[in-house]
Design an enzyme around this catalytic site. Structure first.
Site, PDB file in Angstrom:
ATOM      1  N   LYS A 125       3.406   7.106   7.076  1.00 54.45           N
ATOM      2  CA  LYS A 125       2.565   8.040   6.376  1.00 54.45           C
ATOM      3  C   LYS A 125       1.337   7.365   5.767  1.00 54.45           C
ATOM      4  O   LYS A 125       0.358   8.023   5.430  1.00 54.45           O
ATOM      5  CB  LYS A 125       3.376   8.704   5.240  1.00 54.45           C
ATOM      6  CG  LYS A 125       4.587   9.483   5.689  1.00 54.45           C
ATOM      7  CD  LYS A 125       5.346  10.002   4.443  1.00 54.45           C
ATOM      8  CE  LYS A 125       6.614  10.701   4.845  1.00 54.45           C
ATOM      9  NZ  LYS A 125       7.393  11.133   3.643  1.00 54.45           N
ATOM     10  N   GLY A 126       1.430   6.045   5.599  1.00 55.25           N
ATOM     11  CA  GLY A 126       0.469   5.342   4.754  1.00 55.25           C
ATOM     12  C   GLY A 126      -0.982   5.428   5.179  1.00 55.25           C
ATOM     13  O   GLY A 126      -1.888   5.398   4.346  1.00 55.25           O
ATOM     14  N   ASP A 155      -2.558   1.351   7.417  1.00 55.90           N
ATOM     15  CA  ASP A 155      -3.024   1.189   6.038  1.00 55.90           C
ATOM     16  C   ASP A 155      -2.912  -0.260   5.599  1.00 55.90           C
ATOM     17  O   ASP A 155      -3.821  -0.801   4.973  1.00 55.90           O
ATOM     18  CB  ASP A 155      -2.257   2.114   5.079  1.00 55.90           C
ATOM     19  CG  ASP A 155      -0.756   1.986   5.226  1.00 55.90           C
ATOM     20  OD1 ASP A 155      -0.281   1.841   6.367  1.00 55.90           O
ATOM     21  OD2 ASP A 155      -0.041   2.029   4.207  1.00 55.90           O
ATOM     22  N   ASP A 210       1.523  -6.290   6.103  1.00 49.66           N
ATOM     23  CA  ASP A 210       2.136  -7.108   5.055  1.00 49.66           C
ATOM     24  C   ASP A 210       2.890  -8.252   5.739  1.00 49.66           C
ATOM     25  O   ASP A 210       2.315  -9.299   6.027  1.00 49.66           O
ATOM     26  CB  ASP A 210       3.055  -6.182   4.244  1.00 49.66           C
ATOM     27  CG  ASP A 210       3.480  -6.780   2.930  1.00 49.66           C
ATOM     28  OD1 ASP A 210       3.672  -7.994   2.864  1.00 49.66           O
ATOM     29  OD2 ASP A 210       3.641  -6.026   1.950  1.00 49.66           O
ATOM     30  N   ASP A 218       2.348   4.136  -0.958  1.00 50.45           N
ATOM     31  CA  ASP A 218       3.236   4.702  -1.971  1.00 50.45           C
ATOM     32  C   ASP A 218       4.128   3.671  -2.625  1.00 50.45           C
ATOM     33  O   ASP A 218       4.328   2.567  -2.105  1.00 50.45           O
ATOM     34  CB  ASP A 218       4.147   5.759  -1.323  1.00 50.45           C
ATOM     35  CG  ASP A 218       5.238   5.108  -0.461  1.00 50.45           C
ATOM     36  OD1 ASP A 218       4.895   4.285   0.412  1.00 50.45           O
ATOM     37  OD2 ASP A 218       6.427   5.406  -0.685  1.00 50.45           O
ATOM     38  N   ARG A 249       0.477   8.268  -3.199  1.00 48.69           N
ATOM     39  CA  ARG A 249      -0.369   8.310  -1.995  1.00 48.69           C
ATOM     40  C   ARG A 249      -1.671   9.072  -2.235  1.00 48.69           C
ATOM     41  O   ARG A 249      -2.663   8.833  -1.571  1.00 48.69           O
ATOM     42  CB  ARG A 249       0.383   8.986  -0.841  1.00 48.69           C
ATOM     43  CG  ARG A 249       1.646   8.235  -0.396  1.00 48.69           C
ATOM     44  CD  ARG A 249       2.161   8.834   0.913  1.00 48.69           C
ATOM     45  NE  ARG A 249       3.519   8.462   1.224  1.00 48.69           N
ATOM     46  CZ  ARG A 249       3.876   7.358   1.885  1.00 48.69           C
ATOM     47  NH1 ARG A 249       2.971   6.511   2.296  1.00 48.69           N
ATOM     48  NH2 ARG A 249       5.154   7.116   2.149  1.00 48.69           N
TER      49      ARG A 249
HETATM   50  C1  PRP Z   1       4.254   0.367   5.330  1.00 50.60           C
HETATM   51  C2  PRP Z   1       2.801   0.390   5.749  1.00 50.60           C
HETATM   52  C3  PRP Z   1       2.808  -0.301   7.086  1.00 50.60           C
HETATM   53  C4  PRP Z   1       3.965  -1.275   6.954  1.00 50.60           C
HETATM   54  C5  PRP Z   1       3.432  -2.657   6.722  1.00 50.60           C
HETATM   55  O1  PRP Z   1       4.895   1.450   5.925  1.00 50.60           O
HETATM   56  O2  PRP Z   1       2.322   1.695   5.835  1.00 50.60           O
HETATM   57  O3  PRP Z   1       3.031   0.576   8.155  1.00 50.60           O
HETATM   58  O4  PRP Z   1       4.753  -0.858   5.833  1.00 50.60           O
HETATM   59  O5  PRP Z   1       4.444  -3.550   6.375  1.00 50.60           O
HETATM   60  P1  PRP Z   1       4.876  -4.776   7.282  1.00 50.60           P
HETATM   61  O6  PRP Z   1       3.626  -5.421   7.812  1.00 50.60           O
HETATM   62  O7  PRP Z   1       5.614  -5.652   6.308  1.00 50.60           O
HETATM   63  O8  PRP Z   1       5.766  -4.279   8.374  1.00 50.60           O
HETATM   64  P2  PRP Z   1       6.302   2.017   5.423  1.00 50.60           P
HETATM   65  O9  PRP Z   1       7.380   1.489   6.294  1.00 50.60           O
HETATM   66  O10 PRP Z   1       6.447   1.788   3.956  1.00 50.60           O
HETATM   67  O11 PRP Z   1       6.142   3.572   5.715  1.00 50.60           O
HETATM   68  P3  PRP Z   1       5.063   4.584   5.114  1.00 50.60           P
HETATM   69  O12 PRP Z   1       3.734   4.260   5.782  1.00 50.60           O
HETATM   70  O13 PRP Z   1       5.579   5.914   5.517  1.00 50.60           O
HETATM   71  O14 PRP Z   1       4.994   4.374   3.632  1.00 50.60           O
END
Ligand code: PRP
Length: 195
Positions: A60-61, A117, A120, A177, A183
């Site tokens: 969703k991010g 978004d 990490d 989030d 968000r």
């Molecule tokens: C978050 C973000 C990225 C991912 C990055 O998504 O939106 O897609 O984590 O992290 P990484 O590089 O450590 O894998 P999340 O899984 O929290 O889902 P969301 O976007 O729905 O919040």
């Protein structure tokens, strides 16, 4: 960083946010974000002249980032969505679940602009990019608003455009989030130091 002295705790220029049990303070202002998003849009215009790319939005991010980014793209374009999940609270579980993906017909032979978004640990893209490649797009351009180079555990990830390289802090807002909340802000916030 936004250097103005506003103290509001509400409205689009709020200086801090309370989400669940945690307090977050302003980190990237709406002005800074929008200026960088416009620059990224210009780069995509230059690299995709004469094409009709598919903006593939990582839910969703990336929802807010993608909707602003697409408005800076001048040519014809389509949009589709992918949804992964890997976070619990402020920590990556490193277990990536693929909850939604585009059909092959949406991406096969297409120029895909994958909109994230944040990168990490990198596990999400490391898990998903081979799946996308197996659907045989013509090209893949990865655009991430935020990247945390010091947290990256998948160093071979190829990111074509990064909006902001940031230190290893937990951030929320503008699509990102903390346990579901935060968000819907125009700025990005980071955990208050003592937390
Ligand atoms: C978050 C973000 C990225 C991912 C990055 O998504 O939106 O897609 O984590 O992290 P990484 O590089 O450590 O894998 P999340 O899984 O929290 O889902 P969301 O976007 O729905 O919040």
């Amino acid at each position: 960083m936004d250097n103005d002295s506003l103290q509001e705790d509400s409205g689009p220029r709020r200086q801090w946010l309370q989400l669940h049990d945690k307090t977050f303070v302003l980190y990237l202002s709406e002005t800074e974000i929008q200026a960088r998003v416009a620059e990224l849009g210009r780069l995509l215009n230059a690299s995709h002249v004469g094409t009709c790319p598919v903006f593939l939005v990582m839910l969703k991010g990336a929802l807010l980032f993608a909707s602003d980014l697409m408005r800076h793209f001048d040519g014809p374009a389509e949009v589709s969505f992918v949804r992964t999940q890997s976070y619990c609270g402020t920590e990556s579980t490193r277990q990536v679940q693929l909850l939604l993906e585009p059909s092959s017909s949406e991406v096969c032979n297409r120029d895909v602009i994958l909109v994230e978004d944040i990168v990490d640990t990198g596990h999400t893209l490391h898990h998903y990019l081979p799946i996308l490649k197996s659907q045989q797009p013509n090209s893949i351009t990865v655009v991430a608003l935020l990247s945390k180079p010091d947290m990256l555990e998948q160093p071979n990830l190829a990111l074509d455009h990064v909006g902001f390289s940031i230190p290893p802090k937990f951030v929320v807002g503008y699509g990102l989030d903390y346990n579901g909340l935060g968000r819907n802000t125009r700025s990005i916030y980071t955990l208050k130091e003592e937390e």
